[in-house]
Design an enzyme around this catalytic site. Sequence first.
Site, PDB file in Angstrom:
ATOM      1  N   GLY A 126       0.179  45.832  -1.057  1.00  0.00           N
ATOM      2  CA  GLY A 126       0.544  46.123  -2.449  1.00  0.00           C
ATOM      3  C   GLY A 126       1.990  46.554  -2.580  1.00  0.00           C
ATOM      4  O   GLY A 126       2.271  47.712  -2.922  1.00  0.00           O
ATOM      5  N   SER A 128       4.879  44.003  -3.886  1.00  0.00           N
ATOM      6  CA  SER A 128       5.611  43.338  -4.968  1.00  0.00           C
ATOM      7  C   SER A 128       5.066  43.679  -6.357  1.00  0.00           C
ATOM      8  O   SER A 128       3.858  43.854  -6.546  1.00  0.00           O
ATOM      9  CB  SER A 128       5.540  41.821  -4.798  1.00  0.00           C
ATOM     10  OG  SER A 128       6.009  41.446  -3.540  1.00  0.00           O
ATOM     11  N   SER A 160      -1.815  38.845  -1.969  1.00  0.00           N
ATOM     12  CA  SER A 160      -2.678  37.926  -1.225  1.00  0.00           C
ATOM     13  C   SER A 160      -3.994  38.613  -0.906  1.00  0.00           C
ATOM     14  O   SER A 160      -4.010  39.751  -0.438  1.00  0.00           O
ATOM     15  CB  SER A 160      -2.018  37.516   0.094  1.00  0.00           C
ATOM     16  OG  SER A 160      -0.790  36.902  -0.141  1.00  0.00           O
ATOM     17  N   GLU A 243       5.653  42.431   9.756  1.00  0.00           N
ATOM     18  CA  GLU A 243       5.159  41.359   8.891  1.00  0.00           C
ATOM     19  C   GLU A 243       5.937  40.060   9.112  1.00  0.00           C
ATOM     20  O   GLU A 243       5.385  38.970   9.039  1.00  0.00           O
ATOM     21  CB  GLU A 243       5.277  41.806   7.422  1.00  0.00           C
ATOM     22  CG  GLU A 243       4.747  40.772   6.448  1.00  0.00           C
ATOM     23  CD  GLU A 243       4.742  41.263   4.995  1.00  0.00           C
ATOM     24  OE1 GLU A 243       4.802  42.478   4.755  1.00  0.00           O
ATOM     25  OE2 GLU A 243       4.678  40.403   4.103  1.00  0.00           O
ATOM     26  N   ASN A 358      14.392  33.789   2.225  1.00  0.00           N
ATOM     27  CA  ASN A 358      15.410  33.524   3.249  1.00  0.00           C
ATOM     28  C   ASN A 358      16.799  34.001   2.816  1.00  0.00           C
ATOM     29  O   ASN A 358      17.594  34.436   3.648  1.00  0.00           O
ATOM     30  CB  ASN A 358      15.423  32.032   3.616  1.00  0.00           C
ATOM     31  CG  ASN A 358      14.278  31.708   4.580  1.00  0.00           C
ATOM     32  OD1 ASN A 358      13.417  32.554   4.841  1.00  0.00           O
ATOM     33  ND2 ASN A 358      14.268  30.508   5.108  1.00  0.00           N
ATOM     34  N   GLU A 359      17.069  33.977   1.507  1.00  0.00           N
ATOM     35  CA  GLU A 359      18.384  34.460   1.032  1.00  0.00           C
ATOM     36  C   GLU A 359      18.515  35.960   1.341  1.00  0.00           C
ATOM     37  O   GLU A 359      19.535  36.426   1.849  1.00  0.00           O
ATOM     38  CB  GLU A 359      18.534  34.239  -0.483  1.00  0.00           C
ATOM     39  CG  GLU A 359      18.645  32.791  -0.921  1.00  0.00           C
ATOM     40  CD  GLU A 359      17.295  32.070  -0.950  1.00  0.00           C
ATOM     41  OE1 GLU A 359      16.249  32.745  -0.917  1.00  0.00           O
ATOM     42  OE2 GLU A 359      17.284  30.824  -0.978  1.00  0.00           O
TER      43      GLU A 359
END
Length: 372
Positions: A126, A128, A160, A243, A358-359
């Site tokens: 939990g 985002s 998820s 993660e 990725n940024e």
Amino acid sequence: MQLTFTKQQQALRDEVAAFLNEEREAGSFTPRVDNWITGFDRDLTKKIAARGWIGLTWPIEYGGGGRSYVDRLCMTELFLAAGAPLAAHWFADRQMGPSILAHGTETQKERYLPEILAGEATYCIGMSEPDAGSDLAGVRTRAVRSGSGFVVTGHKIWTSLAHHSDYIYLLARTDPASERHEGLSELIVPLRSEGVTISPIHDMSGAHHFNEVFFDEVFVEGDALIGAEGGGWRQVTGQLGYERAGLERVMSLWALFEAMRAEAGDDERRQEELGALEAAVRVARLLVFRAAAVADSGRPPDHEAAMAKVFATDIEQRMVELASQWAGRGARTGATFGGHLLPAWLIAPSLSIRGGTNEVLRGIIARRALGL
Ligand SMILES: Cc1cc2nc3c(=O)[nH]c(=O)nc-3n(C[C@H](O)[C@H](O)[C@H](O)COP(=O)(O)OP(=O)(O)OC[C@H]3O[C@@H](n4cnc5c(N)ncnc54)[C@H](O)[C@@H]3O)c2cc1C
């Protein structure tokens, strides 16, 4: 870096490979892309738990295997290569258990760890929120002290497996006056608590894998707080290292990769393209093992995890691109590459978003590895 397995590691791999063969032959699962995060099978998880393969790195005194993170990779590599459904234990084994071990009290360890080790408790992440993804310090969900515990109010997104999970490992603001990285804490909230609503989000394949989770004045007891009140930011960044640094970042689409190996045939151009991909996959694997060696040295992998994830997910996306080129118009039918290309194609964009884009990870590499 030279990667050879010790006798003990090879013995573990032999045992895991035999188990997976038996299970596959018994029809207990069908290999699928991304099955580690979307394949939810409590029965298989309980069998894996019974073998002692959940909590492999946790200390023996808490029921774990007392083994290294590198050993864990030797094992998880085979589970991922088999395309087995692992979602019923993956998050708790990978990051919640280690977090409870690092920051929980003895009472909390006794309360939460045994049910994870037995494959009976499922956790979701939990972190985002609608306005706090890459910018996680923007979290606004509140957990305010009230009586003997906390009252939680807020909204998480992209969670998820919340619809299958028993608990959410929540990042919330315990100091309402705080901003950014201060005043954040981590709490374990049972998802069946009064005031929790879970709404499905369907991804572009139509699958229901993640959710929105709403908290409307949800009461949790004080012992739901894991670690120091207000110390959540430091804790959460440590968890993100675990993660991001697993082999799941390069092996989510393994079923597709194996189908590509089988279908390359004698075509020279295809063999050359596949060779370049194989080489890149091996480099990604080494980066992941390097991050595990960092974890074994006693600190969570940080920029090492970011490097592994960026490199690895970039390769997975190239894998899908290449398979699509090989398939040509056939890619649309869904029957190509053993049926693995179409789901892989639909999943591919999310590979470089979930767990940190990725940024953003390149920013971490620039600042913390290169000192820019
Ligand atoms: C399949 C999937 C599963 C997920 N599961 C979970 C889960 O279980 N639990 C959970 O908490 N979250 C989960 N997430 C959420 C995930 O962590 C976020 O989507 C991710 O961190 C990006 O946040 P965002 O979606 O808010 O995008 P934003 O942060 O809004 O980013 C939008 C774009 O801006 C770019 N950007 C943002 N900031 C910067 C910057 N500083 N520098 C350069 N570019 C930048 C990003 O790279 C991206 O391209 C999941 C996501 C996906 C796709």
